[in-house]
Scaffold this motif. Sequence first.
Motif, mmCIF file in Angstrom:
data_model
loop_
_atom_site.group_PDB
_atom_site.id
_atom_site.type_symbol
_atom_site.label_atom_id
_atom_site.label_comp_id
_atom_site.label_asym_id
_atom_site.label_seq_id
_atom_site.Cartn_x
_atom_site.Cartn_y
_atom_site.Cartn_z
ATOM 1 N N LEU A 186 56.967 51.759 56.663
ATOM 2 C CA LEU A 186 55.741 50.965 56.801
ATOM 3 C C LEU A 186 56.017 49.737 57.661
ATOM 4 C CD1 LEU A 186 52.756 50.369 55.774
ATOM 5 C CD2 LEU A 186 53.870 48.990 54.021
ATOM 6 N N ILE A 187 57.125 49.068 57.376
ATOM 7 C CA ILE A 187 57.485 47.853 58.119
ATOM 8 C C ILE A 187 57.984 48.182 59.522
ATOM 9 C CG2 ILE A 187 59.083 45.895 58.164
ATOM 10 C CD1 ILE A 187 58.953 46.037 55.014
ATOM 11 N N ALA A 188 58.946 49.121 59.629
ATOM 12 C CA ALA A 188 59.570 49.415 60.928
ATOM 13 C C ALA A 188 58.566 49.961 61.935
ATOM 14 C CB ALA A 188 60.716 50.414 60.738
ATOM 15 N N HIS A 189 57.796 50.966 61.532
ATOM 16 C CA HIS A 189 56.845 51.559 62.474
ATOM 17 C C HIS A 189 55.612 50.665 62.663
ATOM 18 C CE1 HIS A 189 58.976 55.229 63.284
ATOM 19 N NE2 HIS A 189 59.161 55.415 61.984
ATOM 20 N N GLY A 190 55.272 49.887 61.645
ATOM 21 C CA GLY A 190 54.188 48.920 61.813
ATOM 22 C C GLY A 190 54.545 47.872 62.851
ATOM 23 N N LEU A 191 55.780 47.357 62.770
ATOM 24 C CA LEU A 191 56.225 46.375 63.772
ATOM 25 C C LEU A 191 56.381 47.006 65.154
ATOM 26 C CD1 LEU A 191 58.823 44.288 61.739
ATOM 27 C CD2 LEU A 191 56.566 43.561 62.536
ATOM 28 N N GLU A 192 56.767 48.284 65.183
ATOM 29 C CA GLU A 192 56.850 49.000 66.460
ATOM 30 C C GLU A 192 55.468 49.066 67.119
ATOM 31 O OE1 GLU A 192 58.385 53.377 68.006
ATOM 32 O OE2 GLU A 192 57.602 53.184 65.972
ATOM 33 N N GLY A 193 54.452 49.430 66.339
ATOM 34 C CA GLY A 193 53.087 49.496 66.861
ATOM 35 C C GLY A 193 52.556 48.126 67.252
ATOM 36 N N LEU A 194 52.868 47.115 66.451
ATOM 37 C CA LEU A 194 52.427 45.748 66.750
ATOM 38 C C LEU A 194 53.047 45.244 68.052
ATOM 39 C CD1 LEU A 194 50.982 43.103 65.810
ATOM 40 C CD2 LEU A 194 53.146 42.503 64.716
ATOM 41 N N THR A 195 54.357 45.394 68.184
ATOM 42 C CA THR A 195 55.057 44.921 69.381
ATOM 43 C C THR A 195 54.581 45.648 70.629
ATOM 44 O OG1 THR A 195 57.011 44.470 68.024
ATOM 45 C CG2 THR A 195 57.346 44.585 70.400
ATOM 46 N N THR A 196 54.527 46.964 70.549
ATOM 47 C CA THR A 196 54.092 47.748 71.713
ATOM 48 C C THR A 196 52.644 47.447 72.062
ATOM 49 O OG1 THR A 196 55.646 49.496 71.121
ATOM 50 C CG2 THR A 196 53.888 50.071 72.650
ATOM 51 N N GLY A 197 51.792 47.353 71.046
ATOM 52 C CA GLY A 197 50.380 47.069 71.297
ATOM 53 C C GLY A 197 50.158 45.704 71.910
ATOM 54 N N TYR A 198 50.864 44.699 71.408
ATOM 55 C CA TYR A 198 50.708 43.343 71.930
ATOM 56 C C TYR A 198 51.182 43.252 73.376
ATOM 57 C CZ TYR A 198 51.286 38.349 72.526
ATOM 58 O OH TYR A 198 51.228 37.073 73.010
ATOM 59 N N LEU A 199 52.387 43.760 73.619
ATOM 60 C CA LEU A 199 52.924 43.704 74.984
ATOM 61 C C LEU A 199 52.193 44.671 75.920
ATOM 62 C CD1 LEU A 199 56.736 43.468 74.169
ATOM 63 C CD2 LEU A 199 55.197 41.613 74.865
#
Length: 163
Positions: A81-94
């Motif tokens: 939940l944390i790892a892939h959530g942060l992956e989506g957040l980082t990729t989406g933001y950048l």
Amino acid sequence: MRNERLRRLTLAALLLALSVVLGRFFVIPIPWTHGYINLCDAGILIAALLLGPAYGTAVGGFGGMFLDLLSGYPQYALFSLIAHGLEGLTTGYLGQRAGSRRGYQCLALACGVVVMAACYFFSDSLMYHTWMVGILSIGGNLLQGVIGGALALWLTPHLRKRM
């Protein structure tokens, strides 16, 4: 406006389902980490690039968590939940800042994948009480992310035309 929100929410739900299905049917076990390589990152990274950080976080976090629960790895559910959530957040933001520029999208994908691999390094090290397992998980997680990123980079322009 309301139609657009409904369309984005529907696409996010479809990408969430797609990431769970891709992750469940394309599985390569990794014995030394008790984990596996799958294609769930493709759906997560497509959602992040197409829909932005909020949807990327939701698709990533819930997709990774549901996949672990369905695959018999409930001990990883919170970490996913944390790892892939942060992956989506980082990729989406950048990725939002990158627009349609291919080089910057590659950088956004790479940053998201590195964040995910780093999260799993810490989670594996914590779960198995040794940093060696965390180090052994880095290669598999990076490979999983690179394959998912390549698929996302290839499919996103085609999907964006259809939106």
